[in-house]
Design a protein around this motif. Structure first.
Motif, mmCIF file in Angstrom:
data_model
loop_
_atom_site.group_PDB
_atom_site.id
_atom_site.type_symbol
_atom_site.label_atom_id
_atom_site.label_comp_id
_atom_site.label_asym_id
_atom_site.label_seq_id
_atom_site.Cartn_x
_atom_site.Cartn_y
_atom_site.Cartn_z
ATOM 1 N N ARG A 54 0.824 -1.210 0.000
ATOM 2 C CA ARG A 54 0.000 0.000 0.000
ATOM 3 C C ARG A 54 0.858 1.260 0.000
ATOM 4 O O ARG A 54 0.614 2.196 -0.779
ATOM 5 C CB ARG A 54 -0.914 0.014 1.232
ATOM 6 N N ALA A 55 1.863 1.282 0.886
ATOM 7 C CA ALA A 55 2.643 2.505 1.067
ATOM 8 C C ALA A 55 3.746 2.676 0.030
ATOM 9 O O ALA A 55 4.082 3.800 -0.336
ATOM 10 C CB ALA A 55 3.249 2.528 2.481
ATOM 11 N N GLY A 56 4.338 1.563 -0.435
ATOM 12 C CA GLY A 56 5.475 1.669 -1.338
ATOM 13 C C GLY A 56 5.227 1.222 -2.762
ATOM 14 O O GLY A 56 5.962 1.636 -3.672
ATOM 15 N N GLY A 57 4.216 0.378 -2.970
ATOM 16 C CA GLY A 57 3.958 -0.147 -4.303
ATOM 17 C C GLY A 57 3.747 0.908 -5.376
ATOM 18 O O GLY A 57 4.342 0.833 -6.460
ATOM 19 N N PRO A 58 2.917 1.930 -5.121
ATOM 20 C CA PRO A 58 2.696 2.958 -6.147
ATOM 21 C C PRO A 58 3.959 3.709 -6.543
ATOM 22 O O PRO A 58 4.026 4.270 -7.644
ATOM 23 C CB PRO A 58 1.673 3.896 -5.481
ATOM 24 N N ASP A 59 4.954 3.728 -5.671
ATOM 25 C CA ASP A 59 6.207 4.424 -5.976
ATOM 26 C C ASP A 59 7.306 3.498 -6.484
ATOM 27 O O ASP A 59 8.448 3.933 -6.693
ATOM 28 C CB ASP A 59 6.716 5.160 -4.733
ATOM 29 N N GLY A 60 6.972 2.213 -6.677
ATOM 30 C CA GLY A 60 7.945 1.308 -7.282
ATOM 31 C C GLY A 60 8.605 0.338 -6.343
ATOM 32 O O GLY A 60 9.654 -0.234 -6.690
ATOM 33 N N LEU A 61 8.027 0.083 -5.172
ATOM 34 C CA LEU A 61 8.587 -0.904 -4.245
ATOM 35 C C LEU A 61 7.955 -2.264 -4.504
ATOM 36 O O LEU A 61 6.737 -2.417 -4.464
ATOM 37 C CB LEU A 61 8.334 -0.498 -2.793
ATOM 38 N N ALA A 62 8.785 -3.261 -4.784
ATOM 39 C CA ALA A 62 8.325 -4.633 -4.991
ATOM 40 C C ALA A 62 8.665 -5.452 -3.745
ATOM 41 O O ALA A 62 9.806 -5.435 -3.285
ATOM 42 C CB ALA A 62 8.984 -5.247 -6.215
ATOM 43 N N THR A 63 7.678 -6.158 -3.215
ATOM 44 C CA THR A 63 7.882 -6.995 -2.036
ATOM 45 C C THR A 63 7.675 -8.454 -2.410
ATOM 46 O O THR A 63 6.636 -8.819 -2.962
ATOM 47 C CB THR A 63 6.902 -6.610 -0.912
ATOM 48 N N HIS A 64 8.656 -9.274 -2.113
ATOM 49 C CA HIS A 64 8.583 -10.706 -2.400
ATOM 50 C C HIS A 64 8.689 -11.486 -1.101
ATOM 51 O O HIS A 64 9.646 -11.321 -0.340
ATOM 52 C CB HIS A 64 9.719 -11.131 -3.338
ATOM 53 N N VAL A 65 7.709 -12.324 -0.833
ATOM 54 C CA VAL A 65 7.745 -13.214 0.323
ATOM 55 C C VAL A 65 8.248 -14.566 -0.165
ATOM 56 O O VAL A 65 7.664 -15.173 -1.057
ATOM 57 C CB VAL A 65 6.350 -13.365 0.954
ATOM 58 N N VAL A 66 9.343 -15.031 0.407
ATOM 59 C CA VAL A 66 9.952 -16.282 -0.054
ATOM 60 C C VAL A 66 10.186 -17.200 1.127
ATOM 61 O O VAL A 66 10.424 -16.760 2.256
ATOM 62 C CB VAL A 66 11.289 -16.032 -0.793
ATOM 63 N N GLN A 67 10.093 -18.483 0.865
ATOM 64 C CA GLN A 67 10.410 -19.483 1.877
ATOM 65 C C GLN A 67 11.892 -19.777 1.781
ATOM 66 O O GLN A 67 12.368 -20.293 0.775
ATOM 67 C CB GLN A 67 9.601 -20.752 1.642
ATOM 68 N N HIS A 68 12.622 -19.404 2.820
ATOM 69 C CA HIS A 68 14.072 -19.596 2.759
ATOM 70 C C HIS A 68 14.399 -21.077 2.925
ATOM 71 O O HIS A 68 13.797 -21.781 3.713
ATOM 72 C CB HIS A 68 14.782 -18.761 3.804
ATOM 73 N N ALA A 69 15.331 -21.515 2.127
ATOM 74 C CA ALA A 69 15.761 -22.919 2.168
ATOM 75 C C ALA A 69 17.203 -22.985 2.642
ATOM 76 O O ALA A 69 18.062 -22.263 2.145
ATOM 77 C CB ALA A 69 15.633 -23.554 0.782
ATOM 78 N N ASP A 70 17.447 -23.845 3.607
ATOM 79 C CA ASP A 70 18.798 -24.041 4.121
ATOM 80 C C ASP A 70 19.408 -22.763 4.669
ATOM 81 O O ASP A 70 20.620 -22.594 4.720
ATOM 82 C CB ASP A 70 19.724 -24.610 3.026
ATOM 83 N N GLY A 71 18.529 -21.832 5.108
ATOM 84 C CA GLY A 71 19.021 -20.598 5.708
ATOM 85 C C GLY A 71 19.819 -19.741 4.755
ATOM 86 O O GLY A 71 20.676 -18.982 5.169
ATOM 87 N N CYS A 72 19.558 -19.823 3.451
ATOM 88 C CA CYS A 72 20.380 -19.120 2.468
ATOM 89 C C CYS A 72 19.496 -18.306 1.539
ATOM 90 O O CYS A 72 18.871 -18.866 0.636
ATOM 91 C CB CYS A 72 21.211 -20.126 1.680
ATOM 92 N N PRO A 73 19.399 -16.982 1.731
ATOM 93 C CA PRO A 73 18.541 -16.155 0.876
ATOM 94 C C PRO A 73 19.245 -15.561 -0.329
ATOM 95 O O PRO A 73 18.640 -14.807 -1.079
ATOM 96 C CB PRO A 73 18.131 -15.037 1.834
ATOM 97 N N GLU A 74 20.522 -15.898 -0.515
ATOM 98 C CA GLU A 74 21.301 -15.209 -1.553
ATOM 99 C C GLU A 74 20.723 -15.397 -2.956
ATOM 100 O O GLU A 74 20.735 -14.464 -3.763
ATOM 101 C CB GLU A 74 22.762 -15.689 -1.521
ATOM 102 N N ARG A 75 20.209 -16.595 -3.245
ATOM 103 C CA ARG A 75 19.667 -16.808 -4.586
ATOM 104 C C ARG A 75 18.414 -15.978 -4.825
ATOM 105 O O ARG A 75 18.157 -15.546 -5.948
ATOM 106 C CB ARG A 75 19.391 -18.301 -4.801
#
Length: 238
Positions: free
Chosen positions: A56-77
């Protein structure tokens, strides 16, 4: 620089909440890790409300939010996929519970400019074990939020980590949510408002609220035991 093409679907990111590059150019992104593997992506704790308010607050200005299930404690990919989709945009790596620990550990990725950790579940401290690393957080804005009555993740552990991180990185602060537990249920609206304020200021080039600015500037322990005021965020809503 920011890319304007429509992003392809990635294996780890999925659909964006808020801007997705198809209409509004993406200028920043949040990679949000909701908890331990196997949990529903948008529960428990403040994750669902946080995603909604970021969109709501950031989307109109170009903020993309991605909810991801982290695997093996590694979010780098997942962060690598953000870079592939959107180009050289600032990224906030955020997490709740065990996802908060993962966000803190992964904050050294070159694309990450800020880290948000809500009620992070830190490992038990043992005399024989080395402390959690913090030097990789240098150059990032870091916000930790913890309930003082958290019976699942020791709030004092996050304070000690924040104190060490502050020595390596002055742009570190920590807020305490008095009387709240691990799910941050009693003051959820204030926690979400604080998190959104931090993300918009760090990723989208906005201004932080006065409490966040003061907490980042204050020497320890003041800026690491900053109380989250009841009603925070009401005056920030547009």
């Amino acid at each position: 620089m920011t890319q304007h093409e429509t992003p392809e679907r990635g294996a780890r990111l999925g659909r964006a909440c808020g801007a997705d590059g198809s209409g509004t150019a993406v200028g920043g992104a949040v990679v949000l890790l909701p908890g331990r593997p196997g949990m529903p992506l948008l529960s428990p704790g403040p994750v669902r409300a946080l995603v909604r308010e970021l969109a709501r607050a950031g989307g109109p200005d170009g903020l993309a939010t991605h909810v991801v299930q982290h695997a093996d404690g590694c979010p780098e990919r997942a962060v690598d996929e953000v870079v592939r989709r959107y180009g050289d945009v600032p990224v906030c790596l955020a997490g709740y519970g065990s996802g908060g620990l993962t966000a803190l550990r992964g904050g050294g990725h070159p694309a990450v400019n800020s880290v948000l950790a809500l009620a992070p579940c830190l490992p038990d401290e043992k005399a024989s074990a080395p402390p959690e690393p913090v030097k990789h957080l240098a150059g990032r804005q870091v916000l930790i939020v913890h309930g003082t009555n958290d019976g699942r993740a020791d709030p004092e552990s996050s304070f000690r980590l924040a104190a060490r991180a502050k020595k390596a990185n002055r742009s570190t602060c920590r807020f305490e949510v008095h009387s709240d537990g691990h799910r941050l249920r009693e003051h959820r609206s204030e926690v979400v408002a604080l998190a959104v304020d931090f993300v918009l200021g760090s990723v989208m080039g906005g201004r932080w609220s006065r409490p966040v600015t003061d907490a980042l500037a204050a020497p320890p322990p003041l800026g690491l035991r900053m109380p989250l005021a009841s009603g925070f965020g009401r005056s920030l809503r547009g």
